[in-house]
Design an enzyme around this catalytic site. Structure first.
Site, PDB file in Angstrom:
ATOM      1  N   MET A  92     -16.739  14.831  50.248  1.00  0.00           N
ATOM      2  CA  MET A  92     -17.884  13.832  50.190  1.00  0.00           C
ATOM      3  C   MET A  92     -18.202  12.606  49.296  1.00  0.00           C
ATOM      4  SD  MET A  92     -18.704  14.541  54.286  1.00  0.00           S
ATOM      5  CE  MET A  92     -20.647  15.041  54.173  1.00  0.00           C
ATOM      6  N   GLY A  93     -18.468  13.461  48.039  1.00  0.00           N
ATOM      7  CA  GLY A  93     -19.301  12.632  47.002  1.00  0.00           C
ATOM      8  C   GLY A  93     -20.582  13.336  46.163  1.00  0.00           C
ATOM      9  N   ARG A 122     -27.125  17.248  48.900  1.00  0.00           N
ATOM     10  CA  ARG A 122     -28.899  16.992  49.929  1.00  0.00           C
ATOM     11  C   ARG A 122     -29.613  17.496  48.643  1.00  0.00           C
ATOM     12  NH1 ARG A 122     -27.638  16.376  55.018  1.00  0.00           N
ATOM     13  NH2 ARG A 122     -25.097  16.694  55.858  1.00  0.00           N
ATOM     14  N   ASP A 176     -20.305  26.903  52.024  1.00  0.00           N
ATOM     15  CA  ASP A 176     -20.440  26.431  53.902  1.00  0.00           C
ATOM     16  C   ASP A 176     -20.031  26.967  54.214  1.00  0.00           C
ATOM     17  OD1 ASP A 176     -22.464  23.281  53.322  1.00  0.00           O
ATOM     18  OD2 ASP A 176     -20.143  23.385  52.204  1.00  0.00           O
ATOM     19  N   GLN A 209     -18.165  14.260  61.401  1.00  0.00           N
ATOM     20  CA  GLN A 209     -18.989  14.979  61.083  1.00  0.00           C
ATOM     21  C   GLN A 209     -20.468  15.426  61.064  1.00  0.00           C
ATOM     22  OE1 GLN A 209     -16.514  15.809  57.459  1.00  0.00           O
ATOM     23  NE2 GLN A 209     -18.677  16.707  56.704  1.00  0.00           N
ATOM     24  N   GLY A 246     -21.195  22.805  41.279  1.00  0.00           N
ATOM     25  CA  GLY A 246     -20.648  23.561  42.136  1.00  0.00           C
ATOM     26  C   GLY A 246     -18.876  22.764  42.593  1.00  0.00           C
ATOM     27  N   HIS A 247     -18.599  21.520  42.264  1.00  0.00           N
ATOM     28  CA  HIS A 247     -17.318  20.586  43.150  1.00  0.00           C
ATOM     29  C   HIS A 247     -16.628  20.748  42.487  1.00  0.00           C
ATOM     30  CE1 HIS A 247     -19.914  18.316  45.712  1.00  0.00           C
ATOM     31  NE2 HIS A 247     -18.894  18.544  46.991  1.00  0.00           N
ATOM     32  N   HIS A 270     -21.272  18.310  42.035  1.00  0.00           N
ATOM     33  CA  HIS A 270     -22.182  18.071  41.227  1.00  0.00           C
ATOM     34  C   HIS A 270     -21.540  19.524  40.512  1.00  0.00           C
ATOM     35  CE1 HIS A 270     -22.118  21.147  44.311  1.00  0.00           C
ATOM     36  NE2 HIS A 270     -22.984  20.108  45.630  1.00  0.00           N
ATOM     37  N   SER A 283     -26.204  21.742  46.414  1.00  0.00           N
ATOM     38  CA  SER A 283     -26.036  20.916  47.280  1.00  0.00           C
ATOM     39  C   SER A 283     -26.207  19.856  46.563  1.00  0.00           C
ATOM     40  CB  SER A 283     -26.314  21.278  48.286  1.00  0.00           C
ATOM     41  OG  SER A 283     -27.283  20.576  49.972  1.00  0.00           O
TER      42      SER A 283
HETATM   43  O1  PAF Z   1     -17.714  20.278  52.399  1.00  0.00           O
HETATM   44  C1  PAF Z   1     -17.480  19.080  52.526  1.00  0.00           C
HETATM   45  O2  PAF Z   1     -17.512  18.319  51.910  1.00  0.00           O
HETATM   46  C2  PAF Z   1     -16.950  18.486  53.698  1.00  0.00           C
HETATM   47  O3  PAF Z   1     -17.718  18.848  54.666  1.00  0.00           O
HETATM   48  C3  PAF Z   1     -15.422  18.022  53.484  1.00  0.00           C
HETATM   49  C4  PAF Z   1     -15.126  19.644  53.420  1.00  0.00           C
HETATM   50  C5  PAF Z   1     -15.035  17.753  52.557  1.00  0.00           C
HETATM   51  C6  PAF Z   1     -14.799  17.552  55.329  1.00  0.00           C
HETATM   52  O4  PAF Z   1     -15.396  16.104  54.965  1.00  0.00           O
END
Ligand code: PAF
Length: 282
Positions: free
Chosen positions: A30-31, A189, A152, A61, A36-37, A34, A187
């Site tokens: 979701m952009g 957030r 998550d 979501q 981790g991504h 960081h 995260s």
């Molecule tokens: O973990 C996330 O960033 C979101 O829940 C995902 C898996 C991209 C779905 O919108």
């Protein structure tokens, strides 16, 4: 890096690459990217010919409209980070592209216990929204492997389950949680924490690690009480839950004598208006 905002362009590009026999590793996000991504992307690059990421803040979501509005959106910065990590393709659609009609009700998946406990209980509809968007993204990207962080943990279990019951031909690869030097799980957030909150939140991981050591000589309810007191005695933190669950089914474990192994300890803590979650293997 190729950047697409439409489903057609993305699909055309990726179908051609698949026809050439290339494998696709996918990192949906979701952009507000960081380290981790980026570690997920690095793993996707190592294990596949083509790396694809998506950036889409998925409205379905979010069970809280305010949370959706204030979710960090840093697309320019994210693109720079993905380019630096040599991502091959970015799919960054708008809401209209992913949800062309508000009249259509997306099909729901019966998640059973997985959708009822912890995050599922506190954020009604959240995992249905995650499943809807991840299924759509898989249909567009057609990945061989898709990478999700263990941070998550419940989302990971839900996605593994969805892929299994819908027979989606993708391998789900769990990746370890990336942490700051003081233990705080990375995260998107975390940027909302003020300096005082930021100083205090490492206590979440520290408490879980200490609970792991106490796993030997307490009952589960004593351990849960101990964690609750430890977290709540810090004025910046308020425990939402601390649960010990089966790692696959997420069935809450309540009546077993400690020590237990092969399970997951999961925690959610409110820090001001922000919710942080984390988990460790027991
Ligand atoms: O973990 C996330 O960033 C979101 O829940 C995902 C898996 C991209 C779905 O919108």
């Amino acid at each position: 890096m190729e950047i697409f905002s439409t489903i057609k362009e993305t699909r055309d590009c990726l179908i051609n690459l698949k026809k050439e026999g290339k494998t696709i590793g996918f990192v949906p996000t979701m952009g507000a990217l960081h380290r981790g991504h980026i570690s997920l992307l690095e793993q996707a690059k190592k294990e596949n010919d083509i790396s694809v990421s998506s950036i889409f803040v998925n409205p379905t979501q979010f069970n809280d409209k305010k949370d959706l509005e204030k979710y960090p959106r840093t697309i320019e910065d994210d693109i720079l980070k993905l380019k630096a990590a040599h991502c091959d393709v970015l799919f960054a659609p708008g809401v209209e592209e992913m949800y062309p009609s508000t009249l259509v009700k997306e099909p729901e998946i019966d998640l059973g216990n997985l959708g009822k406990v912890m995050e599922g209980k506190l954020r009604p509809g959240h995992f249905q929204g995650v499943c809807t968007v991840v299924k759509k993204l898989f249909d567009i990207v057609l990945p061989n492997k898709a990478y999700f962080g263990e941070k998550d943990f419940q989302q990971l279990a839900v996605i593994k389950y969805m892929v299994r019951i819908l027979n989606i031909p993708v391998e789900i690869i769990p990746c370890p949680t990336f942490r700051e030097a003081d233990g705080l799980a990375m995260s998107s957030r975390n940027v909302f924490l003020n300096p005082d909150e930021r100083k205090n939140v490492p206590l979440i991981y520290k408490t879980m690690m200490e609970a792991k050591l106490l796993n030997t000589n307490k009952t589960i309810s004593e351990l849960k009480k101990w964690v609750e007191e430890k977290v709540n005695e810090n004025p910046f933190l308020k425990l939402e839950y601390f649960e010990i669950v089966n790692s696959e089914t997420l069935q809450l474990i309540t009546d077993t004598h400690l020590p237990i192994t092969g399970c997951r300890a999961c925690i959610a803590v409110k820090v001001g208006t922000i919710r942080l979650i984390d988990n460790i293997a027991l």
